[in-house]
Structures are given as C-alpha cells and as structure tokens.
Design a protein around this motif. Sequence first.
Motif, PDB file in Angstrom:
ATOM      1  N   LEU A  19       8.356 -17.961  49.609  1.00 52.24           N
ATOM      2  CA  LEU A  19       7.061 -17.544  50.132  1.00 52.24           C
ATOM      3  C   LEU A  19       7.124 -17.385  51.639  1.00 52.24           C
ATOM      4  O   LEU A  19       7.805 -18.151  52.319  1.00 52.24           O
ATOM      5  N   LEU A  20       6.388 -16.417  52.133  1.00 47.33           N
ATOM      6  CA  LEU A  20       6.177 -16.267  53.567  1.00 47.33           C
ATOM      7  C   LEU A  20       4.712 -16.593  53.803  1.00 47.33           C
ATOM      8  O   LEU A  20       3.820 -15.912  53.293  1.00 47.33           O
ATOM      9  N   MET A  21       4.486 -17.688  54.525  1.00 54.88           N
ATOM     10  CA  MET A  21       3.146 -18.210  54.767  1.00 54.88           C
ATOM     11  C   MET A  21       2.792 -18.068  56.249  1.00 54.88           C
ATOM     12  O   MET A  21       3.675 -18.226  57.090  1.00 54.88           O
ATOM     13  N   LEU A  22       1.527 -17.812  56.539  1.00 53.99           N
ATOM     14  CA  LEU A  22       1.081 -17.666  57.924  1.00 53.99           C
ATOM     15  C   LEU A  22       0.007 -18.684  58.273  1.00 53.99           C
ATOM     16  O   LEU A  22      -0.898 -18.946  57.486  1.00 53.99           O
ATOM     17  N   LYS A  23       0.135 -19.215  59.475  1.00 56.78           N
ATOM     18  CA  LYS A  23      -0.955 -19.983  60.088  1.00 56.78           C
ATOM     19  C   LYS A  23      -1.447 -19.102  61.219  1.00 56.78           C
ATOM     20  O   LYS A  23      -0.691 -18.762  62.130  1.00 56.78           O
ATOM     21  N   GLY A  76       3.968 -12.699  67.936  1.00 56.77           N
ATOM     22  CA  GLY A  76       3.612 -13.984  68.514  1.00 56.77           C
ATOM     23  C   GLY A  76       3.623 -15.162  67.560  1.00 56.77           C
ATOM     24  O   GLY A  76       3.257 -16.275  67.954  1.00 56.77           O
ATOM     25  N   TYR A  77       4.011 -14.968  66.332  1.00 55.10           N
ATOM     26  CA  TYR A  77       4.097 -16.067  65.377  1.00 55.10           C
ATOM     27  C   TYR A  77       5.407 -16.823  65.585  1.00 55.10           C
ATOM     28  O   TYR A  77       6.444 -16.211  65.826  1.00 55.10           O
ATOM     29  N   ASP A 103       7.858 -33.139  59.838  1.00 56.98           N
ATOM     30  CA  ASP A 103       8.283 -32.402  61.041  1.00 56.98           C
ATOM     31  C   ASP A 103       7.614 -31.029  61.096  1.00 56.98           C
ATOM     32  O   ASP A 103       7.126 -30.604  62.151  1.00 56.98           O
ATOM     33  N   ILE A 104       7.593 -30.353  59.973  1.00 58.72           N
ATOM     34  CA  ILE A 104       6.959 -29.028  59.910  1.00 58.72           C
ATOM     35  C   ILE A 104       5.465 -29.155  60.185  1.00 58.72           C
ATOM     36  O   ILE A 104       4.886 -28.373  60.944  1.00 58.72           O
ATOM     37  N   GLU A 105       4.854 -30.162  59.601  1.00 56.78           N
ATOM     38  CA  GLU A 105       3.420 -30.392  59.785  1.00 56.78           C
ATOM     39  C   GLU A 105       3.078 -30.622  61.257  1.00 56.78           C
ATOM     40  O   GLU A 105       2.095 -30.086  61.772  1.00 56.78           O
ATOM     41  N   GLN A 106       3.918 -31.410  61.951  1.00 61.81           N
ATOM     42  CA  GLN A 106       3.698 -31.660  63.379  1.00 61.81           C
ATOM     43  C   GLN A 106       3.823 -30.366  64.182  1.00 61.81           C
ATOM     44  O   GLN A 106       3.029 -30.112  65.090  1.00 61.81           O
ATOM     45  N   GLU A 107       4.825 -29.561  63.851  1.00 60.98           N
ATOM     46  CA  GLU A 107       5.005 -28.287  64.567  1.00 60.98           C
ATOM     47  C   GLU A 107       3.849 -27.335  64.283  1.00 60.98           C
ATOM     48  O   GLU A 107       3.406 -26.624  65.174  1.00 60.98           O
ATOM     49  N   LEU A 108       3.375 -27.320  63.036  1.00 62.35           N
ATOM     50  CA  LEU A 108       2.232 -26.473  62.706  1.00 62.35           C
ATOM     51  C   LEU A 108       0.988 -26.899  63.485  1.00 62.35           C
ATOM     52  O   LEU A 108       0.192 -26.057  63.911  1.00 62.35           O
ATOM     53  N   ALA A 109       0.831 -28.204  63.664  1.00 62.85           N
ATOM     54  CA  ALA A 109      -0.337 -28.716  64.399  1.00 62.85           C
ATOM     55  C   ALA A 109      -0.313 -28.276  65.860  1.00 62.85           C
ATOM     56  O   ALA A 109      -1.361 -28.048  66.458  1.00 62.85           O
ATOM     57  N   LYS A 110       0.889 -28.154  66.436  1.00 66.08           N
ATOM     58  CA  LYS A 110       1.023 -27.771  67.851  1.00 66.08           C
ATOM     59  C   LYS A 110       1.035 -26.259  68.058  1.00 66.08           C
ATOM     60  O   LYS A 110       0.954 -25.805  69.186  1.00 66.08           O
ATOM     61  N   THR A 111       1.177 -25.495  66.980  1.00 65.47           N
ATOM     62  CA  THR A 111       1.403 -24.060  67.091  1.00 65.47           C
ATOM     63  C   THR A 111       0.202 -23.291  66.557  1.00 65.47           C
ATOM     64  O   THR A 111      -0.157 -23.434  65.391  1.00 65.47           O
ATOM     65  N   PRO A 112      -0.427 -22.460  67.403  1.00 65.55           N
ATOM     66  CA  PRO A 112      -1.597 -21.713  66.923  1.00 65.55           C
ATOM     67  C   PRO A 112      -1.250 -20.634  65.892  1.00 65.55           C
ATOM     68  O   PRO A 112      -2.010 -20.374  64.980  1.00 65.55           O
ATOM     69  N   LYS A 113      -0.091 -19.996  66.040  1.00 64.15           N
ATOM     70  CA  LYS A 113       0.325 -18.955  65.104  1.00 64.15           C
ATOM     71  C   LYS A 113       1.742 -19.268  64.640  1.00 64.15           C
ATOM     72  O   LYS A 113       2.649 -19.373  65.454  1.00 64.15           O
ATOM     73  N   ALA A 114       1.915 -19.402  63.324  1.00 67.30           N
ATOM     74  CA  ALA A 114       3.233 -19.719  62.777  1.00 67.30           C
ATOM     75  C   ALA A 114       3.465 -18.932  61.501  1.00 67.30           C
ATOM     76  O   ALA A 114       2.528 -18.614  60.771  1.00 67.30           O
ATOM     77  N   ALA A 115       4.748 -18.627  61.253  1.00 69.27           N
ATOM     78  CA  ALA A 115       5.176 -17.976  60.015  1.00 69.27           C
ATOM     79  C   ALA A 115       6.198 -18.895  59.370  1.00 69.27           C
ATOM     80  O   ALA A 115       7.222 -19.213  59.981  1.00 69.27           O
TER      81      ALA A 115
END
Length: 153
Positions: A146-150, A74-75, A103-115
């Motif tokens: 790096l592989l980072m997770l939100k 689901g990421y 752009d990445i920051e905006q997508e991260l803000a809208k996405t609960p789970k991200a890789a």
Amino acid sequence: MPLKATGIAGLVLIACAGILWMLKDRDYRAPLLFMPLAVTLWLLPVGTLVAPSLDNAMSPKRQALMLKEYAEDGYRPMAWRIYSGIFSYYSEQELYESNQWEDIEQELAKTPKAALIVRERHWKSLKDKPALLQVDRQVISGEPYLLMLKQFD
C-alpha cells in the motif's frame, strides 16, 4: 506474461537443444563451444520480451515512481517493515525506514506530509491506525503493498 514472447523463447530453446543434439557425435569442443551461444540466444528473447512483462507483477517500480512524485510535492517518503532499497532506487529518494511501528508513528507525528509504503497485512494488523489515505495498492510477488498518505496534522 505475453504468451507470444514465452513461445518465442521456448522455440529458441528447442532449436538450440536440437542443434546440441546434432552436435553430440562430434568432437566434444563443438557442443561445448555452442552451449554459451545457445544460452545467449535463449536469453535474448527472455531478456527483451519475457522479463519486461514481469515488471508489473514482480517490481515495485510503478509504485516507487508514484512515491517519487509525492516526494517531489513535499511528502516525506517512509517505509515500514519492508526492504526499501528497490523503492529508493526507482524513486531516487532516501526513505525513512523502520521495522518498529513506534518509530514510524513518531516520524508521522513530526511530519505534516508523509508518504508511507507498507505491506497490506502489516497495515491490517495495526490496532490503532493513524488517519492515512490509501492512494495505491500494488501486488508485488503475490504480496499487496500500500501507498498511504498523511496530508495534514
């Protein structure tokens, strides 16, 4: 890179060079016909023994397969300031990709789970880093990725 595989490839190349040297006094057709065979014989150990050993050092396959697992959980897969094509190929995922951090920051803000896949030097250059968890670091062609997770908002 395994030394044995490199040695085998080297021996095949030396043997082919020796055969070519023996054919030098013959009609030009014999060495000319042997050259494609020599290249094929040399590429056999290079392609089957040497090249696969370079996978860990030159290919993002291992990290992309991890990304695939996270995407299946689901990421949302993302990439910042990298060419994501090979990651997309191995992970079988379409990555949201941008060279602009905003752009990445905006997508991260809208996405609960991200890789997120990012080069370590770009990650370190950020002043205000979001709270992402680093789950993997892989050096690919001398450059750490790096592989980072939100995981939550």
